[in-house]
Design a protein around this motif. Structure first.
Motif, PDB file in Angstrom:
ATOM      1  N   LYS A 295      43.748  24.397 -20.573  1.00  0.00           N
ATOM      2  CA  LYS A 295      43.698  22.961 -20.272  1.00  0.00           C
ATOM      3  C   LYS A 295      45.035  22.443 -19.753  1.00  0.00           C
ATOM      4  CE  LYS A 295      39.951  21.817 -23.451  1.00  0.00           C
ATOM      5  NZ  LYS A 295      39.452  20.852 -24.450  1.00  0.00           N
ATOM      6  N   GLY A 296      45.028  21.170 -19.320  1.00  0.00           N
ATOM      7  CA  GLY A 296      46.246  20.548 -18.813  1.00  0.00           C
ATOM      8  C   GLY A 296      46.101  19.040 -18.800  1.00  0.00           C
ATOM      9  N   GLY A 297      47.124  18.356 -18.265  1.00  0.00           N
ATOM     10  CA  GLY A 297      47.080  16.891 -18.236  1.00  0.00           C
ATOM     11  C   GLY A 297      47.544  16.323 -16.911  1.00  0.00           C
ATOM     12  N   GLU A 298      47.691  17.159 -15.873  1.00  0.00           N
ATOM     13  CA  GLU A 298      48.180  16.699 -14.580  1.00  0.00           C
ATOM     14  C   GLU A 298      47.096  15.926 -13.813  1.00  0.00           C
ATOM     15  OE1 GLU A 298      50.505  20.498 -15.515  1.00  0.00           O
ATOM     16  OE2 GLU A 298      48.476  19.754 -15.775  1.00  0.00           O
ATOM     17  N   THR A 299      47.536  15.370 -12.667  1.00  0.00           N
ATOM     18  CA  THR A 299      46.604  14.620 -11.804  1.00  0.00           C
ATOM     19  C   THR A 299      46.161  15.506 -10.646  1.00  0.00           C
ATOM     20  OG1 THR A 299      47.653  12.522 -12.356  1.00  0.00           O
ATOM     21  CG2 THR A 299      46.317  12.589 -10.339  1.00  0.00           C
ATOM     22  N   ILE A 300      44.834  15.570 -10.450  1.00  0.00           N
ATOM     23  CA  ILE A 300      44.253  16.429  -9.408  1.00  0.00           C
ATOM     24  C   ILE A 300      43.405  15.584  -8.465  1.00  0.00           C
ATOM     25  CG2 ILE A 300      42.651  18.325  -8.944  1.00  0.00           C
ATOM     26  CD1 ILE A 300      43.507  19.574 -11.591  1.00  0.00           C
ATOM     27  N   LEU A 301      43.611  15.790  -7.145  1.00  0.00           N
ATOM     28  CA  LEU A 301      42.777  15.148  -6.130  1.00  0.00           C
ATOM     29  C   LEU A 301      41.661  16.134  -5.779  1.00  0.00           C
ATOM     30  CD1 LEU A 301      42.069  12.986  -4.040  1.00  0.00           C
ATOM     31  CD2 LEU A 301      43.799  13.966  -2.518  1.00  0.00           C
TER      32      LEU A 301
ATOM     33  N   LEU B 241      38.741  19.318 -19.014  1.00  0.00           N
ATOM     34  CA  LEU B 241      39.926  20.172 -19.172  1.00  0.00           C
ATOM     35  C   LEU B 241      41.194  19.362 -19.392  1.00  0.00           C
ATOM     36  CD1 LEU B 241      39.197  22.812 -16.374  1.00  0.00           C
ATOM     37  CD2 LEU B 241      39.055  23.185 -18.845  1.00  0.00           C
ATOM     38  N   GLY B 242      41.054  18.024 -19.362  1.00  0.00           N
ATOM     39  CA  GLY B 242      42.189  17.159 -19.686  1.00  0.00           C
ATOM     40  C   GLY B 242      42.919  16.590 -18.491  1.00  0.00           C
ATOM     41  N   TYR B 243      42.399  16.847 -17.268  1.00  0.00           N
ATOM     42  CA  TYR B 243      43.114  16.384 -16.086  1.00  0.00           C
ATOM     43  C   TYR B 243      42.676  14.980 -15.677  1.00  0.00           C
ATOM     44  CZ  TYR B 243      44.393  21.292 -15.687  1.00  0.00           C
ATOM     45  OH  TYR B 243      44.887  22.546 -15.948  1.00  0.00           O
ATOM     46  N   LYS B 244      43.610  14.245 -15.047  1.00  0.00           N
ATOM     47  CA  LYS B 244      43.287  12.970 -14.418  1.00  0.00           C
ATOM     48  C   LYS B 244      42.751  13.298 -13.028  1.00  0.00           C
ATOM     49  CE  LYS B 244      47.235  10.844 -16.756  1.00  0.00           C
ATOM     50  NZ  LYS B 244      47.836  12.123 -17.164  1.00  0.00           N
ATOM     51  N   VAL B 245      41.699  12.629 -12.591  1.00  0.00           N
ATOM     52  CA  VAL B 245      41.006  13.032 -11.367  1.00  0.00           C
ATOM     53  C   VAL B 245      40.911  11.882 -10.369  1.00  0.00           C
ATOM     54  CG1 VAL B 245      38.907  14.038 -10.398  1.00  0.00           C
ATOM     55  CG2 VAL B 245      39.619  14.662 -12.721  1.00  0.00           C
ATOM     56  N   LEU B 246      41.317  12.184  -9.113  1.00  0.00           N
ATOM     57  CA  LEU B 246      41.091  11.282  -7.985  1.00  0.00           C
ATOM     58  C   LEU B 246      40.059  11.949  -7.075  1.00  0.00           C
ATOM     59  CD1 LEU B 246      44.791  10.325  -7.131  1.00  0.00           C
ATOM     60  CD2 LEU B 246      43.137   8.973  -8.426  1.00  0.00           C
ATOM     61  N   ILE B 247      39.212  11.150  -6.433  1.00  0.00           N
ATOM     62  CA  ILE B 247      38.115  11.680  -5.625  1.00  0.00           C
ATOM     63  C   ILE B 247      38.282  11.280  -4.159  1.00  0.00           C
ATOM     64  CG2 ILE B 247      35.614  11.645  -5.239  1.00  0.00           C
ATOM     65  CD1 ILE B 247      36.451  13.117  -7.764  1.00  0.00           C
ATOM     66  N   ALA B 248      37.983  12.253  -3.249  1.00  0.00           N
ATOM     67  CA  ALA B 248      37.936  11.966  -1.810  1.00  0.00           C
ATOM     68  C   ALA B 248      36.710  12.677  -1.235  1.00  0.00           C
ATOM     69  CB  ALA B 248      39.194  12.448  -1.117  1.00  0.00           C
ATOM     70  N   LYS B 249      35.950  11.955  -0.393  1.00  0.00           N
ATOM     71  CA  LYS B 249      34.695  12.487   0.128  1.00  0.00           C
ATOM     72  C   LYS B 249      34.757  12.845   1.613  1.00  0.00           C
ATOM     73  CE  LYS B 249      32.013   9.745  -3.160  1.00  0.00           C
ATOM     74  NZ  LYS B 249      30.948   8.712  -3.319  1.00  0.00           N
ATOM     75  N   SER B 250      35.907  12.644   2.252  1.00  0.00           N
ATOM     76  CA  SER B 250      36.049  12.978   3.670  1.00  0.00           C
ATOM     77  C   SER B 250      37.493  13.345   3.954  1.00  0.00           C
ATOM     78  CB  SER B 250      35.627  11.801   4.553  1.00  0.00           C
ATOM     79  OG  SER B 250      36.554  10.736   4.414  1.00  0.00           O
TER      80      SER B 250
ATOM     81  N   ASP C   5      49.481  16.073  -8.543  1.00  0.00           N
ATOM     82  CA  ASP C   5      50.114  17.368  -8.789  1.00  0.00           C
ATOM     83  C   ASP C   5      49.432  18.506  -8.027  1.00  0.00           C
ATOM     84  OD1 ASP C   5      52.079  16.617 -10.992  1.00  0.00           O
ATOM     85  OD2 ASP C   5      50.182  15.844 -11.790  1.00  0.00           O
ATOM     86  N   MET C   6      48.175  18.292  -7.658  1.00  0.00           N
ATOM     87  CA  MET C   6      47.433  19.393  -7.027  1.00  0.00           C
ATOM     88  C   MET C   6      46.201  18.836  -6.328  1.00  0.00           C
ATOM     89  SD  MET C   6      45.852  22.726  -8.966  1.00  0.00           S
ATOM     90  CE  MET C   6      44.680  23.800  -8.174  1.00  0.00           C
ATOM     91  N   VAL C   7      45.775  19.528  -5.259  1.00  0.00           N
ATOM     92  CA  VAL C   7      44.565  19.147  -4.530  1.00  0.00           C
ATOM     93  C   VAL C   7      43.587  20.326  -4.570  1.00  0.00           C
ATOM     94  CG1 VAL C   7      43.572  18.466  -2.301  1.00  0.00           C
ATOM     95  CG2 VAL C   7      45.842  17.624  -2.973  1.00  0.00           C
TER      96      VAL C   7
ATOM     97  N   SER D  36      39.556  26.695 -14.882  1.00  0.00           N
ATOM     98  CA  SER D  36      40.751  26.398 -15.686  1.00  0.00           C
ATOM     99  C   SER D  36      41.863  27.394 -15.410  1.00  0.00           C
ATOM    100  CB  SER D  36      40.387  26.389 -17.174  1.00  0.00           C
ATOM    101  OG  SER D  36      40.116  27.696 -17.654  1.00  0.00           O
ATOM    102  N   ARG D  37      41.496  28.673 -15.279  1.00  0.00           N
ATOM    103  CA  ARG D  37      42.506  29.711 -15.040  1.00  0.00           C
ATOM    104  C   ARG D  37      43.145  29.582 -13.660  1.00  0.00           C
ATOM    105  NH1 ARG D  37      39.531  34.951 -15.926  1.00  0.00           N
ATOM    106  NH2 ARG D  37      37.689  33.884 -16.688  1.00  0.00           N
ATOM    107  N   LYS D  38      42.318  29.280 -12.654  1.00  0.00           N
ATOM    108  CA  LYS D  38      42.838  29.113 -11.295  1.00  0.00           C
ATOM    109  C   LYS D  38      43.831  27.955 -11.229  1.00  0.00           C
ATOM    110  CE  LYS D  38      40.696  32.139  -8.545  1.00  0.00           C
ATOM    111  NZ  LYS D  38      41.362  33.012  -7.560  1.00  0.00           N
ATOM    112  N   ILE D  39      43.470  26.847 -11.875  1.00  0.00           N
ATOM    113  CA  ILE D  39      44.343  25.661 -11.834  1.00  0.00           C
ATOM    114  C   ILE D  39      45.676  25.948 -12.502  1.00  0.00           C
ATOM    115  CG2 ILE D  39      44.616  23.299 -12.670  1.00  0.00           C
ATOM    116  CD1 ILE D  39      41.567  22.977 -12.359  1.00  0.00           C
TER     117      ILE D  39
END
Length: 661
Positions: free
Chosen positions: A538-544, A563-572, A588-590, A651-654
Motif C-alpha cells: 500500500k501507499g499514500g501518494e497521489t496518482i493520476l 490501496l491508500g492512494y489519492k486518485v485524480l481521474i482523466a478520461k481523454s 506522484d505518478m500517472v 500494488s507491486r507495480k506501483i
C-alpha cells in the motif's frame, strides 16, 4: 601384144598413183583440219594445257597457262613441269612419274607457283601420247584451277569445325535424328543430361528415351518437322537410371532437295528452372499464409483488447469484494471461483494477444538450454508415459527473450505432442547454434544471421497437408469435444514472430511431427531471473489514473483508493495534459492507458515528459507488450501492466516505480 600390155599397165599404174596422191592429199587435208581444231582447242581452252616429254619437260603450253601464271612462253618451254610446283607437290609428282611412265596416266592436286609468287591449286590430269606402235612419245597435261573451290571447302570445313566445337562445348544439349527418328548425333551435354554415352545414343531411336505421355508429344512435334515447321516445346526425357529431366526443345527440320531428311534440336535443361518455380510457389504460399495470419492477428488482437477491458471491470470488483470478505463468509468460495474463472478467461485472452502481437513482458538475455531443460523436466513429471530425450548445444549462443513466454510456447508444443501420442511415445528435444542465410529467411520477413534453433520432435500420428496448413490459425483444432481451444499453437506463432523468430513444422501422416523454432542470437550474457515480491503493498501518494472506459475508471479508482492512494481521474488525452499542467507538483505518478480516443498514449507521454522530465508513468493496456509500448518504455517510461490485473499485481507495480530512486 606385149607392148600394148605394157602401155595399159603404165596407164593403170598412173591412175593408181593419182588415186593414192588424191587419197594422201585428202588424208593430209583431214589431218590439217584436225590439227587446226586441236590447235583451236589447245589455245582457247580455259584450262592449263601442256605437252611434256617422257622426262617431264614442257614442249608446249597454251595461252591460258601463260595468262594465269604470268610466265612468258620462253620462261616455260624446256623446263620440267614440276619445277613450277611447291616442294610438297613437286615431291609427290616426281615420286609418281615412274609409275606414270608405266601406266600412262596420273591425277593429283598440285600447288602451282605463279610468277608473282601467288600459289594456286590445280587439279592435274596427265595422259600418255603414244606412237602408232604403242610406245609413249610424251604426255598431255590438263590442269584446272580449283583454288576457289578448295578455299570454299576449307572455309566450310573450318565453319563446320567451329560449329561442331561450339555444339560440343555449349551448356545446352544438342541432338540430330534422321527421317525415321534414329539419333545421328548427340553432344556431350545431352549425354550427361540423360546419362547415356554417345556410343549408346547413336543409332538409338529417340522415341525410346521418353515415357508414353512424352512420346505422344514428340510424335505431334515430329509431324510438324515433316511439314517443315520449326517449334519450341517442353519435353521430359527419361534418363538411363529412370529419372525424369524436364527440357525445352528448340527443334528445326532438315531438308535436302525438298526431301525431309530428319531434324535437330537444342535441348535446354529446365530442372533448375522448374525447381525455382516450385520454390517460388512455396514462398508465395508461405507469404500468403503469413499475410493471412497477420490479418487474423489484427482481428484477434482487437477482440482480446476489448475482452480484457471487460475482464478488468469484473476482476477489479471481485478483488475489492474479496478484500473485505472473511474466508468463512458463505460467498467467499463463490467469489474465489468467479475470480478463478475470470483469470482463466484472461489466459484465453492472453493467448489471443500472444497470437496477435506476441507480447514480450520481460525480455532478457537467456540460455535456452536451461529454459528447455526446466520446462521439459516439469512436463515429464506430469506425463510419465512420454519418454523425453534431450540433446543440448554446447556453448549455446545467448538469445533475448521473455522466458515466461518461451516456456509457454514449449509447454504448448509438449502438450500438442502428448495429444498426438495417446498410447505414449517419445519426445526428442534438441538445441543448436545455426546461421540462416538470406534465401531461407526471406519469406519470414526476418534478418539473416546467427540463430538458436530448438527442435521438438514426437513419434505421434502426424498430420496431413491440410491440417499442417492451418495449425497456427486461432481456434483451429483437431481435438474432439472440449479438449482444446485452438489457441495454443496460434499463441506460440505470435510469440515467436514477435521475438523476431521463425517457427516451421514438418509432419507426415503416421510418421510424427517436428517443430523447429529459431530465435535471433544475442551477444549479451545470459542473466538470472529475479522473483517478484509477494503480498499487497500500500501507499499514500497521489496518482493520476487515465482511461477512456467508464467501467475501468470506476474500478481502477476504487482499487487505488483501497490501496491508500489519492486518485485524480482523466478520461481523454487533452484532460490529462490540462490536469497535469495544473497539478503536477501534487501528482506522484500517472497510470496511463495507451489507447485513448483523441491522442495516442505515446504522444501523451511525450507531452507529460516536457512538463516534468522526472515524471513517473505506468503504462496500462488491454493489449500485451507491443512495439508501440516498447518504444514508449525505451523513451524512459517506468513500467507496463496489462489488463486485467489483480489488486496484488497493481500494488507491486506501483510500489516498484514509486520506491525507485
Amino acid at each position: 601384144m606385149v607392148k600394148k600390155t605394157s602401155d595399159e599397165e603404165l596407164e593403170q599404174k598412173d591412175e593408181n598413183l593419182k588415186e593414192k596422191i588424191a587419197k594422201h592429199k585428202q588424208a593430209q587435208e583431214v589431218l590439217q583440219e584436225r590439227e587446226r581444231w586441236f590447235r583451236f582447242f589447245f589455245e582457247s581452252a580455259p584450262e592449263f594445257i601442256y605437252i611434256i616429254d617422257t622426262k617431264g619437260n614442257i614442249l608446249q603450253t597454251n595461252d591460258a597457262t601463260l595468262k594465269v601464271s604470268g610466265y612468258l612462253q620462253e620462261e616455260v618451254l624446256g623446263k620440267c613441269i614440276s619445277d613450277f610446283f611447291t616442294l610438297t607437290s613437286k615431291k609427290i609428282f616426281d615420286e609418281q612419274f615412274p609409275i606414270l611412265l608405266e601406266r600412262g596416266h596420273h591425277r593429283q592436286e598440285v600447288e602451282f607457283i605463279c610468277k608473282d609468287g601467288k600459289i594456286i591449286i590445280l587439279d592435274c590430269s596427265v595422259s600418255a601420247l603414244r606412237y602408232e606402235v604403242g610406245d609413249i612419245m610424251g604426255f598431255m597435261v590438263f590442269q584446272q584451277d580449283i583454288t576457289q573451290r578448295k578455299q570454299a571447302e576449307e572455309a566450310l570445313r573450318k565453319s563446320e569445325a567451329k560449329y561442331r566445337e561450339l555444339i560440343f562445348r555449349i551448356n545446352e544439349g544438342f541432338v540430330a535424328i534422321d527421317e525415321k527418328g534414329y539419333i545421328t548425333f548427340a553432344n556431350p551435354r545431352l549425354c550427361e543430361m540423360i546419362e547415356y554415352s554417345e556410343v549408346e545414343l547413336i543409332g538409338k531411336n529417340i522415341r525410346e528415351l521418353f515415357d508414353e505421355k512424352n512420346r505422344e508429344i514428340l510424335e505431334k512435334e515430329l509431324a510438324k518437322r515433316r511439314r517443315g515447321e520449326p517449334s519450341q516445346y517442353e519435353l521430359t526425357w527419361t534418363t538411363k537410371s529412370g529419372k525424369k529431366v524436364p527440357t525445352l526443345m528448340s527443334a528445326s527440320p532438315i531438308f535436302e532437295n525438298w526431301v525431309y531428311r530428319g531434324s535437330y534440336a537444342v535441348v535446354t535443361d529446365l530442372s533448375e528452372i522448374k525447381r525455382a518455380q516450385e520454390e517460388k510457389k512455396r514462398l508465395e504460399a508461405q507469404l500468403h499464409k503469413i499475410q493471412r495470419m497477420e490479418s487474423l492477428g489484427t482481428l484477434a488482437g482487437g477482440i482480446a483488447h476489448n475482452f480484457n477491458n471487460l475482464l478488468m471491470g469484473i476482476l477489479g470488483n471481485i478483488s475489492l469484494i474479496l478484500l473485505n470478505k472473511n474466508p468463512s463468509h458463505p460467498d467467499y468460495e463463490k467469489l474465489k471461483n468467479v475470480e478463478h474463472l475470470v483469470q482463466e478467461g484472461a489466459k484465453l485472452s492472453q493467448e489471443l494477444l500472444d497470437f496477435a502481437r506476441g507480447g514480450k513482458f520481460q525480455v532478457e538475455p537467456t540460455d535456452l538450454n536451461k529454459v528447455v531443460k526446466r520446462s521439459s523436466d516439469m512436463f515429464a513429471q506430469t506425463k510419465r508415459q512420454i519418454k523425453i530425450y534431450t540433446k543440448f548445444q554446447k556453448d549455446i549462443w545467448t538469445v533475448e527473450v521473455d522466458v515466461g513466454q518461451i516456456e509457454q510456447v514449449l509447454l504448448n508444443l509438449y502438450i500438442n505432442a502428448w495429444q498426438a501420442m495417446p498410447g505414449g511415445g517419445e519426445l526428442y528435444l534438441e538445441t543448436q547454434n545455426i546461421t540462416l542465410d538470406e534465401n531461407y529467411v526471406r519469406p519470414f520477413k526476418v534478418k539473416p544471421g546467427p540463430y538458436v534453433k530448438i527442435s521438438v520432435t514426437d513419434t505421434g500420428v502426424g498430420m496431413d497437408e491440410t491440417t499442417k496448413q492451418r495449425i497456427f490459425e486461432p481456434f483451429f483444432t483437431t481435438k474432439e469435444g472440449n479438449r482444446g481451444t485452438g489457441l495454443g499453437l496460434a499463441s506460440a506463432y505470435g510469440i515467436i514472430k514477435n521475438h523476431g523468430g521463425i517457427i516451421t513444422v514438418y509432419s507426415e501422416k503416421g510418421r510424427g511431427t517436428t517443430f523447429n523454432i529459431y530465435f535471433p542470437a544475442s551477444e549479451k550474457e545470459a542473466i538470472k531471473q529475479e522473483k517478484l515480491a509477494e503480498g499487497v503493498l500500500k501507499g499514500g501518494e497521489t496518482i493520476l489514473f487515465v482511461d477512456d472506459e467508464e467501467m475501468i475508471i470506476k474500478t481502477g479508482k476504487e482499487l487505488l483508493e483501497t490501496l491508500g492512494y489519492k486518485v485524480l481521474i482523466a478520461k481523454s488525452g487533452k484532460e490529462v495534459i490540462e490536469i497535469y499542467r495544473a497539478k503536477n507538483e501534487q501528482i506522484d505518478m500517472v497510470i496511463l492507458d495507451t489507447v485513448m480516443p483523441d491522442i495516442g498514449g505515446g504522444e501523451i507521454y511525450d507531452m507529460l515528459k516536457k512538463i516534468n522530465p522526472d515524471i513517473k508513468v505506468l503504462l496500462s493496456s488491454g493489449y500485451s507488450m507491443n512495439d508501440e509500448i516498447k518504444e514508449i518504455l525505451e523513451r524512459g517510461c517506468d513500467g507496463f501492466i496489462q489488463k486485467p490485473f489483480t489488486l496484488k499485481e497493481l500494488s507491486r507495480k506501483i510500489r516498484k516505480i514509486l520506491d525507485k530512486e
